[in-house]
Design a protein around this motif. Structure first.
Motif, PDB file in Angstrom:
ATOM      1  N   ASP A 102       0.820  -1.205   0.000  1.00 55.79           N
ATOM      2  CA  ASP A 102       0.000   0.000   0.000  1.00 55.79           C
ATOM      3  C   ASP A 102       0.860   1.263   0.000  1.00 55.79           C
ATOM      4  N   GLU A 103       1.984   1.219   0.703  1.00 56.86           N
ATOM      5  CA  GLU A 103       2.879   2.375   0.727  1.00 56.86           C
ATOM      6  C   GLU A 103       3.482   2.618  -0.648  1.00 56.86           C
ATOM      7  N   ALA A 104       3.889   1.551  -1.323  1.00 57.12           N
ATOM      8  CA  ALA A 104       4.421   1.700  -2.682  1.00 57.12           C
ATOM      9  C   ALA A 104       3.364   2.279  -3.616  1.00 57.12           C
ATOM     10  N   LYS A 105       2.141   1.791  -3.505  1.00 55.46           N
ATOM     11  CA  LYS A 105       1.059   2.308  -4.342  1.00 55.46           C
ATOM     12  C   LYS A 105       0.814   3.785  -4.057  1.00 55.46           C
ATOM     13  N   ARG A 106       0.841   4.159  -2.785  1.00 60.45           N
ATOM     14  CA  ARG A 106       0.624   5.567  -2.422  1.00 60.45           C
ATOM     15  C   ARG A 106       1.709   6.448  -3.023  1.00 60.45           C
ATOM     16  N   ILE A 107       2.970   6.043  -2.877  1.00 60.95           N
ATOM     17  CA  ILE A 107       4.084   6.844  -3.395  1.00 60.95           C
ATOM     18  C   ILE A 107       4.016   6.935  -4.914  1.00 60.95           C
ATOM     19  N   GLY A 108       3.839   5.793  -5.567  1.00 62.28           N
ATOM     20  CA  GLY A 108       3.835   5.776  -7.027  1.00 62.28           C
ATOM     21  C   GLY A 108       2.743   6.638  -7.618  1.00 62.28           C
ATOM     22  N   ASN A 109       1.538   6.528  -7.083  1.00 64.96           N
ATOM     23  CA  ASN A 109       0.436   7.327  -7.616  1.00 64.96           C
ATOM     24  C   ASN A 109       0.581   8.809  -7.267  1.00 64.96           C
ATOM     25  N   LYS A 110       1.180   9.109  -6.122  1.00 62.78           N
ATOM     26  CA  LYS A 110       1.427  10.513  -5.777  1.00 62.78           C
ATOM     27  C   LYS A 110       2.380  11.147  -6.788  1.00 62.78           C
ATOM     28  N   LEU A 111       3.459  10.452  -7.101  1.00 68.24           N
ATOM     29  CA  LEU A 111       4.420  10.965  -8.075  1.00 68.24           C
ATOM     30  C   LEU A 111       3.772  11.115  -9.449  1.00 68.24           C
TER      31      LEU A 111
END
Length: 505
Positions: free
Chosen positions: A436-445
């Motif tokens: 979930d953290e990876a998904k949050r970071i990736g979509n934020k970028l």
């Protein structure tokens, strides 16, 4: 034919699960699967296949080796792995699997990282690795490529014959994997996308029929950009070209994070419309030996037909003041090594890591957005972050050959975009919280870049897709595109058998 004992039938009474875990995607018709039908299917498959075909079951070394993926995130699961030796083996497998209600997933290099693959909870996996071949026609104008052929084998075989065609850039992936999603390549400035090279193909449809199709088929439009949704391609005939230039050159410049604005302002100024012979890539990544505190900018300028990149391309960037600069010369076959995507390069290794990407197409760089995403990326992957091995990729290819093809003639929808950007977040799997953290970071970028582009729509390269972009993001936002895909899906795959890789909604 090699046969290995069934190691896993403990869940025989479960239902076949849907193609994806989101209501946004269609779900294949569900069939009850019981132990007797499972065993019957496997016995029937084994008896029908050619002598050189192989069958592996979970728990066997062959199964583990063949199904090990580049990205260990939302991996598909299967009850049996078939390794066909002929195109007819593929057709027989599909016919029998569907007769018994098993979903099917075909693969080759297992480099697809899209999360929709995780929707396959059981079924029949098909490895196309034995269908590896390249045959140049007598007139030298086309080549026929087996459905399981790796890109490097295509490049090397054609090169020895004095020929080449557009392939994906990464040596270790299959030829057809990228091609069915459009496919970017080093030679696209001259000839178009990988899919633009197709002249005919053999494809196993959801019914199990093995059919040869070409431009006279209504399915031809769909397989050039959304091909994973409509069948299993067992061989394809493509355009082949004489090698015009044996010489290629690269200049690799490394910049500190302080140079983000200068580098991408200069790229907008000098690379907004690349010559067909020039490619520009850049990576942001941690290189502690160069900068122990922040990611560096690894900037490639590649040129065809020369032994040294023309100073008209390199001088504006040298004037910025790079930390280092290195020039190399060689041939087309050196490009993957120079850019770190050769068969023996780290990104090509299956190391048990998760590798989700969050792609989007851009028309040009928004320099303020570049700075914002750099600062966030640096903060998220720095120090002892579990994402410290991550990359941010920016790919700029010449577009003349791509734009020469009428955008309405293929399912690939994004011919007017110039740049492909994607954070690649690499990490060791550690449960849902890290995912979930990876998904949050990736979509934020990605969202920062999209907002900086001034475009509400997301244009995502399906071969890099994370999985949450939806059908419009992968295949185009025009209603007619979505309508046409759905119509063809209803005609050729009405039960949505092929629905694990970026499914048509």
């Amino acid at each position: 034919m090699r046969r290995f004992p069934i190691a896993l039938l403990s869940a025989c009474s479960r239902l076949v699960l849907g193609a994806a875990q989101s209501a946004d995607f269609p779900v294949p018709v569900q069939f009850p699967i019981h132990c007797n039908s499972t065993a019957s299917l496997f016995r029937a498959l084994e008896a029908s296949l050619s002598p050189d075909a192989a069958v592996f079951y979970p728990g066997s070394e062959g199964f583990q080796t063949a199904t090990k993926r580049w990205s260990e995130l939302e991996s598909p699961m299967a009850d049996v792995l078939i390794v066909p030796a002929t195109e007819d083996d593929v057709a027989k497998t599909v016919r029998q699997a569907h007769e018994y209600g098993f979903p099917v997933l075909a693969f080759n290099g297992v480099h697809g990282s899209i999360t929709t693959l995780g929707g396959m909870k059981r079924g029949v996996a098909i490895s196309l690795r034995q269908l590896s071949s390249v045959e140049v026609a007598e007139d030298g104008k086309t080549a026929t490529i087996g459905g399981g052929t790796a890109s490097k084998f295509v490049t090397d075989t054609l090169w020895e014959a004095g020929k080449q065609t557009v392939t994906g850039t990464c040596e270790c992936v299959s030829y057809l994997g990228p091609a069915l999603g459009g496919g970017h390549g080093w030679l696209q400035g001259h000839h178009g996308l990988v899919a633009d090279q197709f002249t005919s193909m053999n494809v196993v449809l959801a019914s199990g029929e093995l059919r040869t199709i070409n431009s006279s088929s209504d399915l031809w439009w769909a397989v050039k950009g959304a091909g994973q949704n409509f069948g299993i391609v067992t061989s394809v005939t493509v355009k082949a070209y004489d090698i015009e230039h044996t010489d290629w050159a690269i200049e690799t410049l490394i910049f500190s994070g302080d140079s983000v604005e200068a580098v991408y302002e200069t790229a907008n100024k000098h690379f907004s419309d690349l010559d067909p012979s020039v490619i520009n890539w850049s990576y942001w990544l941690n290189m502690p030996e160069v900068d122990p505190d922040r990611p560096v900018i690894l900037f490639y300028i590649i040129q065809e037909g020369v032994t040294e990149v023309d100073p008209m391309y390199t001088k504006p960037f040298r004037d910025i003041g790079p930390l280092s600069c290195e020039a190399k010369s060689g041939t087309y076959r050196d490009l993957a090594t120079w850019t770190g995507i050769a068969v023996d390069s780290p990104p090509c290794q299956k190391a048990g890591l998760a590798n989700p990407r969050f792609p989007m197409y851009l028309r040009q760089y928004n320099v303020a957005a570049q700075r914002e995403v750099y600062d966030i990326f640096a903060a998220e992957v720095g120090g002892d972050s579990p994402f410290s091995a991550s990359l941010f990729m920016f790919e700029a290819y010449p577009q003349q050959g791509v734009r020469a093809v009428d955008r309405e003639t293929t399912a690939f929808a994004f011919r007017d975009d110039s740049l492909l950007a994607a954070p690649l977040l690499t990490y060791a799997p550690a449960g849902k919280e890290r995912e979930d953290e990876a998904k949050r970071i990736g979509n934020k970028l990605r969202n920062i870049l999209r907002q900086g582009s001034g475009r509400e729509e997301l244009h995502a390269y399906v071969n890099y897709a994370y999985g949450d972009e939806n059908s419009k993001g992968w295949y185009g936002h025009e209603p007619w595109r979505q309508d046409r895909l759905r119509e063809l899906k209803r005609k050729y795959d009405p039960k949505y058998r092929f629905s694990f890789y970026a499914p048509v909604a």
